[in-house]
Design an enzyme around this catalytic site. Structure first.
Site, PDB file in Angstrom:
ATOM      1  N   GLY A   1       0.802  -1.215   0.000  1.00  0.00           N
ATOM      2  CA  GLY A   1       0.000   0.000   0.000  1.00  0.00           C
ATOM      3  C   GLY A   1       0.836   1.267   0.000  1.00  0.00           C
ATOM      4  O   GLY A   1       0.357   2.335  -0.367  1.00  0.00           O
ATOM      5  N   GLY A   2       2.104   1.147   0.395  1.00  0.00           N
ATOM      6  CA  GLY A   2       2.945   2.335   0.538  1.00  0.00           C
ATOM      7  C   GLY A   2       3.113   3.120  -0.753  1.00  0.00           C
ATOM      8  O   GLY A   2       2.924   4.333  -0.792  1.00  0.00           O
ATOM      9  N   PHE A   3       3.451   2.402  -1.806  1.00  0.00           N
ATOM     10  CA  PHE A   3       3.719   3.068  -3.087  1.00  0.00           C
ATOM     11  C   PHE A   3       2.468   3.780  -3.594  1.00  0.00           C
ATOM     12  O   PHE A   3       2.530   4.926  -4.052  1.00  0.00           O
ATOM     13  CB  PHE A   3       4.198   2.035  -4.112  1.00  0.00           C
TER      14      PHE A   3
ATOM     15  N   ASP B   1       6.839   0.120   2.811  1.00  0.00           N
ATOM     16  CA  ASP B   1       8.017   0.937   2.515  1.00  0.00           C
ATOM     17  C   ASP B   1       7.622   2.259   1.881  1.00  0.00           C
ATOM     18  O   ASP B   1       6.445   2.513   1.618  1.00  0.00           O
ATOM     19  CB  ASP B   1       9.008   0.181   1.617  1.00  0.00           C
TER      20      ASP B   1
ATOM     21  N   GLY C   1      11.748   0.796  -5.839  1.00  0.00           N
ATOM     22  CA  GLY C   1      12.270   2.096  -6.226  1.00  0.00           C
ATOM     23  C   GLY C   1      12.821   2.149  -7.633  1.00  0.00           C
ATOM     24  O   GLY C   1      13.581   3.053  -7.980  1.00  0.00           O
TER      25      GLY C   1
ATOM     26  N   CYS D   1      -6.380 -14.107 -31.280  1.00  0.00           N
ATOM     27  CA  CYS D   1      -5.607 -14.398 -32.502  1.00  0.00           C
ATOM     28  C   CYS D   1      -6.133 -15.613 -33.250  1.00  0.00           C
ATOM     29  O   CYS D   1      -6.021 -15.685 -34.475  1.00  0.00           O
ATOM     30  CB  CYS D   1      -4.137 -14.615 -32.142  1.00  0.00           C
TER      31      CYS D   1
ATOM     32  N   GLN E   1      15.789  -0.735  -1.233  1.00  0.00           N
ATOM     33  CA  GLN E   1      15.663   0.609  -1.793  1.00  0.00           C
ATOM     34  C   GLN E   1      17.069   1.181  -1.999  1.00  0.00           C
ATOM     35  O   GLN E   1      18.047   0.467  -1.862  1.00  0.00           O
ATOM     36  CB  GLN E   1      14.823   1.500  -0.862  1.00  0.00           C
TER      37      GLN E   1
ATOM     38  N   CYS F   1       0.475 -16.643 -32.175  1.00  0.00           N
ATOM     39  CA  CYS F   1      -0.188 -16.660 -30.861  1.00  0.00           C
ATOM     40  C   CYS F   1      -1.418 -17.571 -30.902  1.00  0.00           C
ATOM     41  O   CYS F   1      -2.160 -17.588 -31.883  1.00  0.00           O
ATOM     42  CB  CYS F   1      -0.587 -15.249 -30.475  1.00  0.00           C
TER      43      CYS F   1
HETATM   44 ZN   LIG Z   1      -2.994 -13.534 -29.269  1.00  0.00          ZN
END
Ligand SMILES: [Zn+2]
Length: 376
Positions: A95-97, A147, A217, A310, A190, A305
């Site tokens: 949650g800090g960031f 942090d 960071g 796709c 950090q 893919c």
């Molecule tokens: Zn695809």
């Protein structure tokens, strides 16, 4: 099924590492990419579809969930896995960031952060102990230390002060987390782009002792060259027998460059967010599906893919539903992007096992350099 959290390193190729994390909720093959399920959902995707792309683990955001619907409510309803119908491992950030990047009127003290919700303006407090409590209520399998990190570029004194605060918070997080078999607590290194600060941070974390270690960071505005510069030395400062997690990264070439430098886990909103804005990642680079060149094109987004977008739809259709703002546009492009990111991870895992990472990376870069297929 294991009762404990553990990490096994299976092979290395240069600095690139192949491994597996075992948890009571299943195994996580590394290098691993974690899709982001911000508010209890990977946007535009059903959980079984996320799994079908090859994801072994999801990331959930403490900041969003604590504000809405609240960790206490999720706990009463049986925990986050049950609430969002995902029974495999979940990693939650602290949650800090996001408090620092999303909330209003933040006040930072030694104790933690007081802030106002970006949702309804209500007042909240988040510190190491409360972050550990919320992540426990959510039922997170991999819990991150609380942090603080400054956006880069920042002056070194500010980065050092912030790193030392984060190390004190790491010790408090460790104490508050306690002993929870089957669950892991990761410390976060950090120190910005400075070698000595990164070393000091790694030393502090190793002294406390964690189940895994994150590189924090980074991907906060420093650019790829500076990030790779740090990744040339910072992962080596962390214990080799624990997983290393690079937070918030990144674009396909960031991910490949990070794995080459010894990173085991990553997460990013990019494949899902880009899917909603008409941007697709393919073997031959980025395709903007909103471009008029696709409107008569019967070919798939990416020939190689095997995702539903796709296999079953043309570029012309994907262009049309994006332009018409149909919900299936976000669903198909998100599925494709998540599948492409997981295909990169699978390709790297196989290459490391075979001792052919450099050749695999050369092929990855050559295909991107070709650029998108010629318009019809
Ligand atoms: Zn695809």
């Amino acid at each position: 099924m294991t009762e404990r959290f553990s990490f096994s390193l299976l092979a290395t190729d240069g600095k690139a590492r192949l491994g597996v994390i075992s948890t009571p909720r299943g195994e996580i093959r590394t290098p691993a990419f974690m899709p982001v399920g911000t508010a209890g959902t990977v946007k535009a995707m059903m959980p079984e579809s996320v799994r079908a792309t090859g994801a072994d683990i999801l990331l959930g955001n403490t900041y969003h969930l604590m504000l809405r619907p609240t960790a206490e409510r999720i706990d009463r309803l049986g925990g986050l896995h049950r609430f969002m119908n995902w029974d495999r491992p979940i990693l939650t950030d602290s949650g800090g960031f996001q408090v620092m990047s999303l909330s209003d009127l933040r006040k930072l003290t030694e104790d933690g952060v007081t802030f106002r919700s970006h949702v309804d303006g209500s007042r909240h407090f988040l510190g190491p102990e409360r972050s550990m409590e919320i992540q426990r209520l959510l039922g997170s399998d991999i819990v991150m230390c609380f942090d603080e990190c400054p956006a880069l570029p920042a002056d070194e004194a500010r980065v050092a002060e912030s790193m030392r605060l984060s190390m004190r918070w790491a010790a408090r997080s460790r104490d508050a987390f306690g002993d929870r078999p089957g669950h892991a607590l990761f410390g976060i290194q950090q120190g910005g782009v400075t070698h000595d600060l990164r070393a000091e941070s790694a030393e502090a974390l190793r002294a406390i002792g964690f189940d895994g270690y994150a590189l924090g960071g980074l991907a906060v505005g420093e650019g790829q060259e500076a990030m790779f510069g740090v990744l040339d030395f910072a992962p080596d400062m962390l214990p080799a027998d624990r997983p290393r997690y690079l937070m918030g990264v990144g674009k396909p070439d960031d991910i490949v460059g990070a794995v080459r430098r010894g990173v085991d886990m990553m997460d990013c909103v990019l494949p899902s967010r880009s899917g909603r804005t008409g941007q697709a990642f393919t073997r031959r680079g980025v395709v903007n599906i909103k471009n008029a060149r696709h409107q008569d094109d019967p070919r798939p987004l990416d020939e190689a893919c095997t995702c539903p977008a796709c296999r079953n739809y043309s570029r012309a259709y994907l262009h049309h539903v994006f332009r018409a703002k149909e919900i299936i546009s976000s669903m198909l492009l998100t599925w494709h992007n998540l599948r492409y990111f997981q295909d990169i991870m699978q390709g790297m895992r196989e290459a490391i096992a075979a001792g052919e990472f450099a050749a695999w990376q050369a092929g990855f870069e050559a295909a991107r350099a070709e650029g998108d297929i010629e318009p019809l």
